[in-house]
Design a protein around this motif. Structure first.
Motif, PDB file in Angstrom:
ATOM      1  N   PHE A 358       0.833  -1.198   0.000  1.00  0.00           N
ATOM      2  CA  PHE A 358       0.000   0.000   0.000  1.00  0.00           C
ATOM      3  C   PHE A 358       0.881   1.267   0.000  1.00  0.00           C
ATOM      4  O   PHE A 358       2.128   1.194  -0.054  1.00  0.00           O
ATOM      5  CB  PHE A 358      -0.930  -0.004   1.199  1.00  0.00           C
ATOM      6  CG  PHE A 358      -1.873  -1.175   1.196  1.00  0.00           C
ATOM      7  CD1 PHE A 358      -3.019  -1.158   0.407  1.00  0.00           C
ATOM      8  CD2 PHE A 358      -1.584  -2.320   1.944  1.00  0.00           C
ATOM      9  CE1 PHE A 358      -3.870  -2.240   0.405  1.00  0.00           C
ATOM     10  CE2 PHE A 358      -2.434  -3.391   1.932  1.00  0.00           C
ATOM     11  CZ  PHE A 358      -3.582  -3.363   1.150  1.00  0.00           C
ATOM     12  N   ALA A 359       0.240   2.359   0.083  1.00  0.00           N
ATOM     13  CA  ALA A 359       0.948   3.643   0.005  1.00  0.00           C
ATOM     14  C   ALA A 359       1.918   3.835   1.163  1.00  0.00           C
ATOM     15  O   ALA A 359       2.876   4.601   1.061  1.00  0.00           O
ATOM     16  CB  ALA A 359      -0.064   4.795  -0.051  1.00  0.00           C
ATOM     17  N   ASN A 360       1.704   3.169   2.291  1.00  0.00           N
ATOM     18  CA  ASN A 360       2.569   3.331   3.461  1.00  0.00           C
ATOM     19  C   ASN A 360       3.787   2.425   3.411  1.00  0.00           C
ATOM     20  O   ASN A 360       4.368   2.077   4.428  1.00  0.00           O
ATOM     21  CB  ASN A 360       1.782   3.054   4.737  1.00  0.00           C
ATOM     22  CG  ASN A 360       1.217   1.635   4.734  1.00  0.00           C
ATOM     23  OD1 ASN A 360       1.267   0.954   3.722  1.00  0.00           O
ATOM     24  ND2 ASN A 360       0.684   1.224   5.871  1.00  0.00           N
ATOM     25  N   PHE A 396      11.987  -6.495  -5.050  1.00  0.00           N
ATOM     26  CA  PHE A 396      11.866  -7.456  -3.953  1.00  0.00           C
ATOM     27  C   PHE A 396      13.163  -8.236  -3.799  1.00  0.00           C
ATOM     28  O   PHE A 396      13.943  -8.404  -4.758  1.00  0.00           O
ATOM     29  CB  PHE A 396      10.713  -8.430  -4.208  1.00  0.00           C
ATOM     30  CG  PHE A 396       9.411  -7.732  -4.507  1.00  0.00           C
ATOM     31  CD1 PHE A 396       8.631  -7.229  -3.477  1.00  0.00           C
ATOM     32  CD2 PHE A 396       8.993  -7.565  -5.827  1.00  0.00           C
ATOM     33  CE1 PHE A 396       7.440  -6.583  -3.768  1.00  0.00           C
ATOM     34  CE2 PHE A 396       7.818  -6.919  -6.109  1.00  0.00           C
ATOM     35  CZ  PHE A 396       7.019  -6.412  -5.082  1.00  0.00           C
ATOM     36  N   SER A 397      13.383  -8.762  -2.590  1.00  0.00           N
ATOM     37  CA  SER A 397      14.495  -9.662  -2.276  1.00  0.00           C
ATOM     38  C   SER A 397      13.967 -10.796  -1.397  1.00  0.00           C
ATOM     39  O   SER A 397      12.924 -10.636  -0.745  1.00  0.00           O
ATOM     40  CB  SER A 397      15.624  -8.900  -1.573  1.00  0.00           C
ATOM     41  OG  SER A 397      15.177  -8.395  -0.311  1.00  0.00           O
ATOM     42  N   THR A 410      10.971   1.129  -2.938  1.00  0.00           N
ATOM     43  CA  THR A 410       9.554   1.489  -2.960  1.00  0.00           C
ATOM     44  C   THR A 410       9.001   1.440  -4.373  1.00  0.00           C
ATOM     45  O   THR A 410       9.720   1.610  -5.355  1.00  0.00           O
ATOM     46  CB  THR A 410       9.359   2.899  -2.384  1.00  0.00           C
ATOM     47  OG1 THR A 410      10.108   3.802  -3.167  1.00  0.00           O
ATOM     48  CG2 THR A 410       9.793   2.949  -0.926  1.00  0.00           C
ATOM     49  N   ILE A 411       7.685   1.175  -4.449  1.00  0.00           N
ATOM     50  CA  ILE A 411       6.980   1.047  -5.719  1.00  0.00           C
ATOM     51  C   ILE A 411       6.150   2.315  -5.932  1.00  0.00           C
ATOM     52  O   ILE A 411       5.417   2.752  -5.028  1.00  0.00           O
ATOM     53  CB  ILE A 411       6.075  -0.187  -5.720  1.00  0.00           C
ATOM     54  CG1 ILE A 411       6.906  -1.449  -5.458  1.00  0.00           C
ATOM     55  CG2 ILE A 411       5.301  -0.315  -7.023  1.00  0.00           C
ATOM     56  CD1 ILE A 411       6.068  -2.679  -5.237  1.00  0.00           C
ATOM     57  N   THR A 412       6.235   2.885  -7.128  1.00  0.00           N
ATOM     58  CA  THR A 412       5.423   4.052  -7.468  1.00  0.00           C
ATOM     59  C   THR A 412       4.031   3.592  -7.852  1.00  0.00           C
ATOM     60  O   THR A 412       3.843   2.875  -8.845  1.00  0.00           O
ATOM     61  CB  THR A 412       6.056   4.827  -8.629  1.00  0.00           C
ATOM     62  OG1 THR A 412       7.383   5.217  -8.267  1.00  0.00           O
ATOM     63  CG2 THR A 412       5.224   6.058  -8.965  1.00  0.00           C
ATOM     64  N   LEU A 413       3.012   3.920  -7.036  1.00  0.00           N
ATOM     65  CA  LEU A 413       1.645   3.485  -7.281  1.00  0.00           C
ATOM     66  C   LEU A 413       0.997   4.403  -8.307  1.00  0.00           C
ATOM     67  O   LEU A 413       1.255   5.614  -8.339  1.00  0.00           O
ATOM     68  CB  LEU A 413       0.840   3.499  -5.979  1.00  0.00           C
ATOM     69  CG  LEU A 413       1.388   2.616  -4.847  1.00  0.00           C
ATOM     70  CD1 LEU A 413       0.497   2.731  -3.615  1.00  0.00           C
ATOM     71  CD2 LEU A 413       1.485   1.174  -5.306  1.00  0.00           C
ATOM     72  N   LEU A 414       0.112   3.836  -9.144  1.00  0.00           N
ATOM     73  CA  LEU A 414      -0.580   4.577 -10.189  1.00  0.00           C
ATOM     74  C   LEU A 414      -2.041   4.726  -9.834  1.00  0.00           C
ATOM     75  O   LEU A 414      -2.679   3.775  -9.369  1.00  0.00           O
ATOM     76  CB  LEU A 414      -0.430   3.878 -11.538  1.00  0.00           C
ATOM     77  CG  LEU A 414       1.016   3.685 -12.027  1.00  0.00           C
ATOM     78  CD1 LEU A 414       1.007   2.938 -13.354  1.00  0.00           C
ATOM     79  CD2 LEU A 414       1.710   5.030 -12.178  1.00  0.00           C
ATOM     80  N   SER A1470       5.429  -2.094 -16.356  1.00  0.00           N
ATOM     81  CA  SER A1470       5.376  -2.143 -14.899  1.00  0.00           C
ATOM     82  C   SER A1470       5.436  -3.566 -14.384  1.00  0.00           C
ATOM     83  O   SER A1470       5.961  -3.820 -13.318  1.00  0.00           O
ATOM     84  CB  SER A1470       4.097  -1.468 -14.395  1.00  0.00           C
ATOM     85  OG  SER A1470       2.972  -2.197 -14.850  1.00  0.00           O
ATOM     86  N   GLN A1471       4.900  -4.471 -15.141  1.00  0.00           N
ATOM     87  CA  GLN A1471       4.864  -5.864 -14.659  1.00  0.00           C
ATOM     88  C   GLN A1471       6.150  -6.604 -14.960  1.00  0.00           C
ATOM     89  O   GLN A1471       6.629  -7.405 -14.166  1.00  0.00           O
ATOM     90  CB  GLN A1471       3.681  -6.613 -15.283  1.00  0.00           C
ATOM     91  CG  GLN A1471       2.343  -6.129 -14.761  1.00  0.00           C
ATOM     92  CD  GLN A1471       1.203  -6.856 -15.414  1.00  0.00           C
ATOM     93  OE1 GLN A1471       1.411  -7.549 -16.381  1.00  0.00           O
ATOM     94  NE2 GLN A1471       0.000  -6.672 -14.897  1.00  0.00           N
ATOM     95  N   TRP A1472       6.675  -6.456 -16.114  1.00  0.00           N
ATOM     96  CA  TRP A1472       7.793  -7.298 -16.544  1.00  0.00           C
ATOM     97  C   TRP A1472       9.113  -6.536 -16.687  1.00  0.00           C
ATOM     98  O   TRP A1472      10.171  -7.088 -16.449  1.00  0.00           O
ATOM     99  CB  TRP A1472       7.482  -7.974 -17.890  1.00  0.00           C
ATOM    100  CG  TRP A1472       6.256  -8.805 -17.806  1.00  0.00           C
ATOM    101  CD1 TRP A1472       5.039  -8.519 -18.280  1.00  0.00           C
ATOM    102  CD2 TRP A1472       6.160 -10.066 -17.163  1.00  0.00           C
ATOM    103  NE1 TRP A1472       4.158  -9.522 -17.993  1.00  0.00           N
ATOM    104  CE2 TRP A1472       4.822 -10.486 -17.315  1.00  0.00           C
ATOM    105  CE3 TRP A1472       7.070 -10.881 -16.483  1.00  0.00           C
ATOM    106  CZ2 TRP A1472       4.366 -11.703 -16.812  1.00  0.00           C
ATOM    107  CZ3 TRP A1472       6.616 -12.094 -15.980  1.00  0.00           C
ATOM    108  CH2 TRP A1472       5.278 -12.478 -16.125  1.00  0.00           C
TER     109      TRP A1472
END
Length: 1501
Positions: A358-360, A396-397, A410-414, A1470-1472
């Protein structure tokens, strides 16, 4: 005898001269014949019985006028074949001429020319001079062990003895004379009256040396027990299966690698059975569910390899049952311990793991933890984790030990989007050949969403009258339910319809098309509490067929004449239906009526279809069916009874076409001769029959017969005369009462029968016939000819007679009865009358006489005289040159001539005895009574008759003793030692003892001293006791007395022997025996050392320097010896594997007189020396297919290790290149790793290594058969994980084989991603690639045929796959790319270059699309984007589409296409984060698939 008187008497009366002679009478005159013309020669000639001449002789000299017949040896009734009223010789009377001058009749013996005969009969009277005899000298019988029973069935017949005297026949008593072996004497008894031998004590065959017992039996006359006969009964004891089988061990414990292939041998159990055939039963495994089976030879093999899973059960226990019916079964327990193999891939606790970011979010935070378990032991069960692909952006690890997946960055959410990150995580174990499995970890990064319907109007139909809950349609909508729950509602018609959370639109009540609306317009809404949307559902109600046709009435009866025309109408039956349109249309059909009626399908008119016949069937029950045309159709039925009325269409029929009868000519007038019968199947007057006679032949003035018109009775009206009319022929008629009248005709033939009045006649009044006494039962003798002048002759005649020996058939054939045999010694002639009767009732008869003479046959066996028991002869050295005479045996035979000549012999040649021609039994070999006292001999007496007969008896020869043995002392010397202080007068020092095997006085022994003497000693001559004569008080030093004792027998002449006697008189000590220094010795010796090597040394002392010690090896003399100094020396090489321990007895003997001795125990343990393993063959040969899959067994190689227990610990390996073959380390099973590129024949070197490192090698030559090629391999993909498929590899082969009806061999199982799938769920994206080939009748099936059959039987294949994997499983047939393996790297390189080029184009397109999106965003800030292929659980049941307002729908198509393209590009990136070709090929996925295939291949190899 005066010949003149004899002439007239004989010519007139045929007189027979009879001479009565008493049996065994002295030799004397029998008859005198005188009146012989001088110069006529006379001699005796044979007549009928040639052998009788040996008892008679003729005393006559040429020129004399008289001749005397006299006996030349005593007559014996028992040796004469025909002893009662038999003709002995024939005297001929010769008439030279019948003229008055030469009419004198002179008698001569055997003068040729015209002659007549006179018989001389000698009557011989019997007296008791013969022993009884058995019917056979040797009998055989058999019985089963453990039985107690009479031996009634003996061969060749029952035991029987009878008196040898013909006329006296005294009864005999039976007894057992001897049994061999003697220990079974008490097991048998014999009935003294019947002669039946019985087993009175059961015998155990397993305790016998053989299976035969010889029982000598004896029969004695009841009035004279000295007259006996002997025979032998050979009794065979048959085996009974009365012993249970036994295993060679009390239990078995073995180890076995898990997953061992089928037919792997664990061990071999050996079963024994002491019964005759050994163990011939069956072996079974208990319980039958055990994964093993046992072969008939005891080899225990693997039956179910899949059950040998150490992780399921580490130890297996079962039993082997040896069953040998009817005995109880024997069982033994087997304990099997399974050894671990790395046969389990790590298994994730779930096939799919899910998490959300999530955003947090923060870097390093724990996202999710995966876990996999491996049930193998040790390193085989240690698991390490890794992310194989899907982490291209490095978000990820994973911790390789714990499986924790953390956020690396961190992942940039759309906004308005859910980002998906499918990670494929592998878990690998630590086995030598590592196994792995994969799991999908789906990580979602959700944005905001707005629920909405995909259509504004939905349409559906539903049939009326259905129960509530019928699904009409499913409404498509978009929502993210996992983040914000949504609610679907019906706004209008809420009482009639429902909608659930998944969008299913259903009925709430039954809808009625007839009484309600035909359509409904329903408004529906969706909301998440903030945003909402609405749509309309249009529902159309359709009609159904719900009314059945109805008949009125539903039961009808109708009559129709049987001559009704085909096609004529019978009745019209109609039905009505309340429905309309096609549901109201009715079609009619008939059931029953046997096809004789039909109905019009539209009008319902019933008509005659086939001609009717009342006489065949008078009524028909039909069922009329009315069926409407609705779907489904509804129907009704009505019953129709059609009665067929009669028409006169059948003429009367007589029961016979022609009647025949016979009537005696004496039949009375008015009697009924016959009752005729005619039938008419019509009814009433149509079937009423009247009888009449139309014609009589031959015709006469008066009618001889009349016929009753009603009953049909035929009566006689005139007397019959056979001589005038023999046959009458009548024509009769039967008429019915119908209109017109129908008639039937028949004929009656009356035969007039004659009456019997003539007697039968024989062809002769007397019949004379001679037959042999051995005539077979039932044999024919002669035929009696009888004639009769009456009609039919003697064809109905029969014969009457009073003989119980002969039968006469109806045809006059005289024969011996089937159950009768002839015995000339009992009856030599039969005379009886025969009566011929011409018919059974009131028959006439005549009589004839039948004379049957019985001729002799050799049917008497030789008989033995009374023989003393035993026969005695002195023992001695006899020979053929100087034989000893034992006894003369003269056997007799009741037959005469050669039949009565008897020869004696022993039943089998004997080295010590034989018979002389005169019957004297001779001893021709050395006889020693002390070696054997008696001999039992089987004596055989054989006559010279044909067939030859014989008799066997047992005689016992006992040897009389001769003094030919010296006395023998029981010891080589006698020594006694004692202290002088203990001496007393009369004290017993020692006792001499000698034996003499002779008997009587020859064995009586007297003792004396022959050399040496002492005043201190006295010797008892009878007992041999040596005693003191004084107390020895005068002796003051040690004294040794040495004497020689003599033992002398009382034979003539006497014989003797001597022995030394030593008496030691000691003042102080008596200890003077040899002794070993140790009571036992323990030595060790290494195996495989050269022979004649020292093991150890034993030592013994004699106790005095005056005596030496001599050592002797008493046991294991073939392996060890002892030297003079006490060294134990090997004589052969020792082998621990053959024998580990040896226990020796070593004896030490001193040189004293007499010597003393001692024995010690020597234990020798053979120590092991490690020896190399050994292969039984230097070269093994095997064969395989060129496309054999991985793990295909090639050959089982087994080496042996001479060391004890090391054979099971051998480790097998392959030397050199292992890319094509490998071997299971513990079992030695050589299997295929890869068959690619193999030559026609390859050679593999295999090594077997023992635990100490010694090894042996062998070579395996493998012939590779080209039965297929790589082009025959078919590739399919399954929506299953590769490790799941690999674990069920064998089951998959079986399932595919059953579906395709071929044998399937899987070559390879690997994993791959679905290239064309955008969805990231496990079953859609991860697929198992299965490569296999099929075999039919040992031929590989081409891939094209396999592919075709996969498509044709796809439903069957899917069903089998679903059963195997317990869920819906789909398969696709893949096309193998025709790219050589050598060019694979080049293809990959080209693919990469192509992908880079396409990537450049994609980046350019992305920039253009983003520019357009900025402009669109300015026009409408409410536009939302959705991933059209996202499938997140709980929020979508349809591919997501972008929601647009009506204004936005007006956007130009090219702009929308650009926007959609941008969305697709963004999602892929974004996925691959990878590249795709124009055909959708994901190069990252391709690279992963290749790497994974390689990993799996190396792992499985």
């Amino acid at each position: 005898m005066n010949t003149d008187g004899l002439t007239s008497t004989f010519l007139l009366l045929g007189v027979t001269a009879c001479v009565y002679v008493i049996s065994a009478s002295p030799i004397g005159d029998v008859e005198l014949f005188d009146g012989i013309t001088s110069g006529t020669n006379v001699k005796l000639v044979p007549f009928l019985f040639p052998t009788h001449l040996e008892f008679l002789e003729l005393s006559f000299t040429l020129g004399e006028t008289s001749a005397t017949v006299r006996t030349k040896k005593p007559l014996d009734a028992d040796t004469l074949t025909h002893s009662v009223n038999s003709e002995v010789l024939k005297v001929e009377a010769v008439d030279k001429d019948s003229s008055s001058i030469n009419n004198r009749v002179t008698y001569s013996i055997d003068v040729g020319g015209l002659n007549d005969t006179a018989s001389v009969v000698i009557y011989v009277e019997d007296f008791d001079n013969l022993n009884p005899y058995f019917s056979h000298s040797l009998y055989q019988a058999d019985f089963q062990e453990n039985e107690v029973l009479p031996l009634i069935l003996t061969h060749p017949e029952a035991i029987k003895a009878q008196d040898g005297d013909t006329g006296i026949n005294v009864t005999v008593t039976y007894s057992i004379a001897a049994v061999s072996p003697e220990r079974y004497g008490g097991n048998f008894k014999m009935n003294s009256n019947s002669g039946v031998l019985s087993v009175q004590t059961a015998i155990d065959r397993e305790e016998m040396n053989g299976n035969m017992i010889s029982v000598s039996i004896k029969a004695a006359q009841s009035d004279d027990s000295s007259k006996t006969a002997n025979a032998v009964v050979l009794v065979t004891v048959e085996d009974v299966n009365d012993n249970s089988p036994a295993f060679d061990q009390p239990n078995y414990s073995v180890t076995l690698p898990e997953n061992s292939p089928v037919d792997t041998i664990l061990f071999t159990a050996h079963v024994t059975d002491p019964d005759q055939e050994g163990f011939v039963g069956t072996l079974h495994i208990l319980p039958e569910s055990a994964p093993f089976h046992v072969t008939p030879d005891g080899a225990v093999k693997v039956k179910n390899s899949t059950a040998l899973d150490r992780e399921t059960i580490e130890r297996l226990t079962f039993q082997i049952e040896a069953r040998d019916p009817p005995n109880a079964a024997t069982t033994v327990q087997v304990n099997v311990t399974l050894q671990d193999e790395n046969d389990n891939s790590p298994t994730f606790t779930s096939n799919r793991f899910e998490a959300k970011v999530f955003a947090n979010q923060t870097e390093g935070m724990l996202v999710v933890q995966v876990q996999a378990d491996d049930p193998d032991e040790g390193v085989n069960g240690q698991v390490k984790y890794s992310i194989d692909f899907g982490n291209d952006n490095g978000y990820f690890s994973i911790d390789e030990i714990t499986g924790q997946i953390s956020l690396a960055k961190t992942i940039t959410l759309l906004q308005n989007r859910i980002l998906e990150f499918p990670l494929y995580v592998s878990a690998r174990d630590g086995g030598i050949k590592s196994l792995f499995s994969s799991a999908l970890v789906m990580i979602l990064a959700p944005g905001n969403s707005k629920p909405q319907f995909l259509q504004k109007v939905y349409r559906g139909t539903v049939k009326e009258e259905q129960d509530p809950g019928v699904v009409i349609l499913k409404v498509d909508f978009l929502a993210i339910a996992s983040e914000t729950p949504v609610r679907l509602q019906i706004v209008t018609h809420t009482d009639k319809f429902n909608i659930n959370s998944t969008g299913e639109f259903t009925t709430a009540i039954k809808l009625d098309y007839d009484n309600g609306p035909h359509s409904y317009s329903v408004e529906i809404t969706i909301t998440d509490g903030i945003n909402s949307d609405s749509a309309t559902v249009e529902v159309q109600v359709t009609d159904i067929n719900d009314n059945s046709p109805v008949f009125a009435p539903d039961s009808v009866t109708k009559a129709v004449p049987e001559d009704a025309d085909v096609g004529s109408s019978v009745i019209v039956v109609t039905a009505t239906d309340k429905d309309s349109s096609i549901n109201q249309e009715i079609r009619y059909s008939l059931r029953g009526g046997e096809g004789r009626f039909s109905v019009h399908p539209v009008s319902g008119t019933v008509s005659v279809a086939v001609g009717l016949d009342r006489e065949t069937q008078s009524e028909y029950n039909l069922l009329v069916v009315a069926e409407d045309q609705g779907r489904p159709a509804r129907s009704a039925t009505a019953t129709l009874l059609i009665q067929v009325s009669d028409v006169n269409d059948n003429a009367p029929t007589f029961s016979e076409v022609e009647y025949q009868l016979e009537v005696l000519e004496t039949k009375a007038v008015g009697e009924t001769l016959l009752t005729l019968s005619a039938l008419d199947p019509d009814e009433g007057v149509n079937g009423r029959v009247t009888y009449s006679i139309l014609q009589q032949s031959p015709s006469s003035g008066l009618v001889a017969f009349e016929l009753n018109s009603t009953s049909g009775a035929l009566q006689l009206t005139q007397p019959l005369d056979y001589s005038k009319v023999k046959v009458y022929s009548l024509t009769v008629q039967a008429s019915d009462g119908g209109t017109p009248t129908l008639v039937g005709n028949s004929s009656v033939v009356v035969k007039v029968k004659d009456v019997n009045n003539n007697k039968p006649e024989f062809s002769q009044e007397n019949y004379n016939e001679a037959v042999s006494e051995n005539l077979a039962s039932g044999a024919s003798i002669l035929t009696l000819e009888v004639t009769d002048k009456d009609e039919g002759g003697f064809s109905n005649g029969f014969f009457l007679h009073t003989s119980d020996t002969f039968d006469i058939s109806k045809q006059g054939l005289v024969s011996l009865r089937n159950n009768v045999t002839l015995d000339r010694e009992k009856t030599d002639r039969y005379i009886f009358e025969v009566v011929a009767v011409d018919q059974p009732d009131a028959g006439l008869s005549s009589t004839a006489q039948l004379n049957i003479t019985i001729l002799d046959y050799n049917d008497n066996a030789p008989q033995f005289p009374n023989i003393p028991d035993p026969l005695q002869i002195p023992e001695g050295s006899y020979s053929e040159e100087t034989p000893g005479e034992v006894f003369t045996i003269v056997a007799t035979d009741a037959d005469i001539g050669s039949n009565g000549e008897v020869t004696l012999s022993l039943s089998s040649p004997h080295p010590l005895f034989r018979f002389r021609e005169d019957g004297m039994l001779l001893a021709v070999g050395s006889l020693d009574r002390e070696m054997r006292e008696t001999y039992e001999l089987l004596v055989k007496a054989t006559d010279k008759g044909s067939p030859q007969l014989e008799n066997i008896t047992t005689i016992r020869v006992s040897l009389m003793d001769v003094n030919d043995n010296r006395p023998e002392f029981t010891s080589r010397s006698y020594v006694s030692s004692f202290l002088i202080k203990d001496a007393e007068k009369g004290m017993l020092l020692l006792t001499l003892s000698a034996t003499d095997p002779d008997e009587g006085n020859n064995s009586l022994i007297a003792y004396s001293f022959s050399a040496g003497s002492s005043p201190y000693l006295a010797l008892d001559s009878e007992t041999g006791a040596v005693t003191l004569t004084s107390d020895l008080s005068d002796l003051t030093k040690d004294t040794t007395l040495q004497l020689t004792a003599m033992a002398t027998d009382h034979g003539k002449p006497p014989l003797n022997s001597t022995v030394p006697v030593v008496v030691n008189l000691r003042l102080a000590s008596l200890v003077e025996n040899v002794a070993f220094l140790n009571s036992s010795y323990n030595f060790r010796k290494r195996e495989n050392q050269a022979a004649v090597s020292v093991v150890g040394t034993v030592q013994a002392s004699s106790g005095s320097d005056l005596y030496n010690v001599i050592y002797t090896m008493k046991t294991h003399t073939d392996m060890f010896s002892v030297e003079a100094n006490g060294d134990i020396v090997t004589k052969a090489m020792l082998d621990k594997e053959q024998q580990e321990w040896y226990f020796l007895d070593v004896e030490a003997v001193d040189t004293r007189r007499p010597p003393t001795s001692a024995v010690t125990l020597v234990r020798i343990q053979v120590e092991n020396v490690n020896e190399s393993p050994e292969f039984p063959d230097e070269i093994y040969k095997a064969s395989m297919f060129s496309i054999a899959p991985y793990k295909t067994p090639v050959i089982h190689i087994k080496a042996s290790d001479p060391d004890v227990g090391d054979t099971e610990n051998l480790i097998y390996s392959v030397l050199g290149d292992t890319s094509h073959f490998d071997v299971e380390p513990t079992s030695g099973l050589l299997y295929v790793v890869s068959a690619a590129g193999l030559d026609a024949e390859v050679e593999v070197e295999v090594k077997a290594t023992d635990p100490q490192g010694l090894y042996a090698t062998t070579r395996v030559k493998v012939a590779v058969e080209e039965s297929g090629s790589s082009s025959d391999v078919v590739t399919i993909t399954l929506n299953q994980l590769a490790n799941t498929v690999e674990k069920k590899r064998s089951e998959l082969e079986r399932s595919l084989g059953e579906a395709l009806e071929w044998t399937v061999n899987i070559v390879q199982v690997s994993g791959a991603m679905d290239r064309n799938s955008v969805s990231r769920t496990t079953k859609d994206t991860v697929k198992a690639v299965v490569r296999f080939f099929a075999v039919d009748d040992d031929e590989v099936v081409p891939a094209g045929e396999v592919t075709k059959k996969l498509q044709e039987r796809s439903a069957v294949v899917k069903k089998k796959l679903a059963e195997l994997f317990e869920e819906d499983t789909y398969f696709e047939v893949e096309t193998e790319p025709q790219i050589p393996a050598s060019n694979q790297d080049a293809v990959i390189a080209l693919g990469v270059l192509l992908a880079l080029s396409i990537l450049g184009l994609i980046v350019t397109a992305v920039l253009i699309v983003r520019f357009k999106r900025r402009e669109n965003h300015k026009r409408d800030s409410l536009e939302k984007h959705f991933d059209d292929d996202a499938r997140v659980e709980g929020y979508s049941n349809k591919s997501l589409r972008l929601s647009r307002t009506p204004e936005q729908e007006q956007t130009r198509p090219e702009e929308r296409r650009a926007e959609d393209g941008q969305q697709e590009t963004d999602r892929n990136k974004s996925q691959w984060g990878g590249r795709r070709d124009e055909d959708g090929t994901d190069h990252n996925a391709v690279r992963f698939s290749k790497d994974r295939s390689s990993d799996e291949s190396s792992s499985s190899l």
